[in-house]
Write an enzyme that holds these catalytic residues in place. Structure first.
Site, PDB file in Angstrom:
ATOM      1  N   LYS A  40       0.846  -1.207   0.000  1.00  0.00           N
ATOM      2  CA  LYS A  40       0.000   0.000   0.000  1.00  0.00           C
ATOM      3  C   LYS A  40       0.876   1.250   0.000  1.00  0.00           C
ATOM      4  O   LYS A  40       2.082   1.182   0.317  1.00  0.00           O
ATOM      5  CB  LYS A  40      -0.917  -0.017   1.228  1.00  0.00           C
ATOM      6  CG  LYS A  40      -0.180  -0.019   2.560  1.00  0.00           C
ATOM      7  CD  LYS A  40      -1.127  -0.269   3.730  1.00  0.00           C
ATOM      8  CE  LYS A  40      -0.368  -0.288   5.050  1.00  0.00           C
ATOM      9  NZ  LYS A  40      -1.229  -0.701   6.180  1.00  0.00           N
ATOM     10  N   TYR A 253      15.449  30.200   8.365  1.00  0.00           N
ATOM     11  CA  TYR A 253      14.210  30.918   8.702  1.00  0.00           C
ATOM     12  C   TYR A 253      14.084  31.134  10.204  1.00  0.00           C
ATOM     13  O   TYR A 253      14.350  30.230  11.005  1.00  0.00           O
ATOM     14  CB  TYR A 253      12.990  30.124   8.214  1.00  0.00           C
ATOM     15  CG  TYR A 253      12.763  30.211   6.724  1.00  0.00           C
ATOM     16  CD1 TYR A 253      12.450  31.436   6.122  1.00  0.00           C
ATOM     17  CD2 TYR A 253      12.866  29.085   5.920  1.00  0.00           C
ATOM     18  CE1 TYR A 253      12.233  31.524   4.757  1.00  0.00           C
ATOM     19  CE2 TYR A 253      12.644  29.173   4.553  1.00  0.00           C
ATOM     20  CZ  TYR A 253      12.335  30.388   3.978  1.00  0.00           C
ATOM     21  OH  TYR A 253      12.126  30.471   2.626  1.00  0.00           O
TER      22      TYR A 253
HETATM   23  C1  LIG Z   1      -0.516  -1.702   6.872  1.00  0.00           C
HETATM   24  C2  LIG Z   1      -1.154  -2.964   7.294  1.00  0.00           C
HETATM   25  C3  LIG Z   1      -0.398  -4.137   7.437  1.00  0.00           C
HETATM   26  C4  LIG Z   1       1.118  -4.132   7.363  1.00  0.00           C
HETATM   27  O1  LIG Z   1       1.594  -3.634   8.596  1.00  0.00           O
HETATM   28  P1  LIG Z   1       3.161  -3.477   8.920  1.00  0.00           P
HETATM   29  O2  LIG Z   1       3.193  -3.041  10.334  1.00  0.00           O
HETATM   30  O3  LIG Z   1       3.678  -2.464   7.971  1.00  0.00           O
HETATM   31  O4  LIG Z   1       3.783  -4.807   8.691  1.00  0.00           O
HETATM   32  C5  LIG Z   1      -1.053  -5.322   7.702  1.00  0.00           C
HETATM   33  N1  LIG Z   1      -2.409  -5.346   7.847  1.00  0.00           N
HETATM   34  C6  LIG Z   1      -3.161  -4.235   7.766  1.00  0.00           C
HETATM   35  C7  LIG Z   1      -4.620  -4.313   7.978  1.00  0.00           C
HETATM   36  C8  LIG Z   1      -2.565  -3.008   7.490  1.00  0.00           C
HETATM   37  O5  LIG Z   1      -3.319  -1.904   7.436  1.00  0.00           O
END
Ligand SMILES: *Cc1c(COP(=O)(O)O)cnc(C)c1O
Length: 357
Positions: A40, A253
């Site tokens: 993702k 800044y």
């Molecule tokens: C993002 C996600 C994962 C992966 O989690 P990590 O901590 O990056 O391994 C697994 N399951 C769900 C539902 C997620 O949203």
């Protein structure tokens, strides 16, 4: 607008061989079933179009994304593999999922009713996150009225851990028990449980399909312990200018940093528009020649300043490491007041990207 030309003053190197080695290592840990690739958010900022085919070539056959658009982009890159959408199907998008062979993660009785018998789906049950997934009342409804799932092809029933990176948190065992109980409402359906850190919690968290993301990309799944994963990301930036400033002169800044001695300030080719966190202002470090170089003053949009008084070898064109084996993403995240996930997913589009392996 990903810059592939490799000409700009900041280079993001992504080691696909290390991603695959990490996937294999997690697979060897998970004796109870295969390990998916969670890709993702563009594979946590590293490029799903490169990461997913590499994992596919290594043997990965299960992929998770968050959005339908991510799944559509991925679909043809991993032929025959499962591509599942964690956020599920928004009402009205079911036909697109079905037509493209994309698997929705269903998390409510409504979503189940909308999907019906269109094809394979994953059922999510909520055991503590309280954002998506059937709640205890809905699980009881499914148990009492199995006809609600009539004709459905459930590939997995899954849940998500709340505190997996804190092994001592009692919430982990509570969720494992709640998940086991919820699964009896859908007898015979394979289970998907552990994320990255969950793979390090022990047998109670094993399932038919683990879902790691972060650990594939080199984030430490066991915070506070040595990182068992191979580093994946190297981010380097080039020095544009070096200037001499006097005691009392301010940098950047709002003049938030003042030189306590006559100093040399190096201006580097990275800023918050590249995802380099502004919260690192006067807190972060780069690495030069194996030593930490302090970031001084505010991180600005396109530039960041470093105190190189003690680094006479640094000059225009010198390279500073921002993420590297001796400056891991977890250390950057800690200095920035966030986690490695946010650092990676914010890596910007202006870096020249180089894929290794
Ligand atoms: C993002 C996600 C994962 C992966 O989690 P990590 O901590 O990056 O391994 C697994 N399951 C769900 C539902 C997620 O949203």
């Amino acid at each position: 607008m990903t810059n592939m030309a490799g000409t700009d003053g900041a280079v993001l190197e992504i080691d696909l061989g290390a991603v695959c080695a990490n996937w294999r290592m997690l697979g060897a840990r998970h004796g109870s079933g295969p390990v998916a690739g969670v890709v993702k958010a563009d594979a946590y900022g590293l490029g799903a179009a490169q990461v997913a085919p590499a994992l596919f070539a290594a043997g990965c056959r299960h992929f998770f994304v968050a959005h339908l658009s991510e799944a559509l982009a991925l679909r043809d890159l991993v032929p025959g593999a499962m591509v599942a959408v964690l956020n599920g199907a928004l009402p009205g998008t079911e036909e697109v999922f079905a037509a493209r062979g994309i698997v929705p993660v269903l998390g409510s009785l409504d979503a189940i009713a909308h999907w019906g018998a269109r094809g394979p789906a994953i059922l999510q049950v909520d055991t503590g996150m309280r954002r998506l997934g059937l709640d205890p009342t809905e699980i009881a409804t499914v148990r009492a009225e199995p006809a609600r799932l009539a004709g459905m092809e459930l590939l997995y029933v899954m849940t998500h851990l709340v505190s997996s990176e804190v092994p001592g948190d009692a919430e982990n065992a509570r969720q494992a028990a709640a998940f086991g109980a919820a699964c009896t409402a859908v007898p015979g359906v394979p289970r998907s449980f552990a994320n990255s850190s969950g793979l390090f919690l022990g047998d109670a968290f094993a399932s038919d399909l683990a879902r790691p993301g972060a650990a594939l990309y080199g984030i430490n799944p066991t915070p506070g312990q040595p990182n068992p994963m191979r580093p994946v990301v190297r981010l380097r930036t080039q020095v544009l200018q070096v200037r001499e400033i006097a005691t009392g002169d301010a940098v950047g800044y709002n003049a938030t940093w003042q030189a306590a001695r006559a100093s040399r300030i190096a201006t580097a080719y990275v800023g918050y528009a590249d995802g380099w966190p502004r919260s690192l202002s006067s807190r972060g470090h780069a690495i030069f020649d194996g030593r930490a170089v302090p970031l001084v003053g505010r991180v600005s949009m396109d530039l960041t300043t470093y105190d190189v008084t003690d680094f006479p070898a640094v000059g225009p064109g010198s390279w500073l490491d921002l993420i590297a084996p001796d400056m891991p993403v977890d250390a950057v995240a800690e200095a920035a007041g966030t986690n490695g996930y946010e650092i990676l997913t914010r890596l910007g589009a202006r870096y020249a990207r180089v894929y290794l392996g």
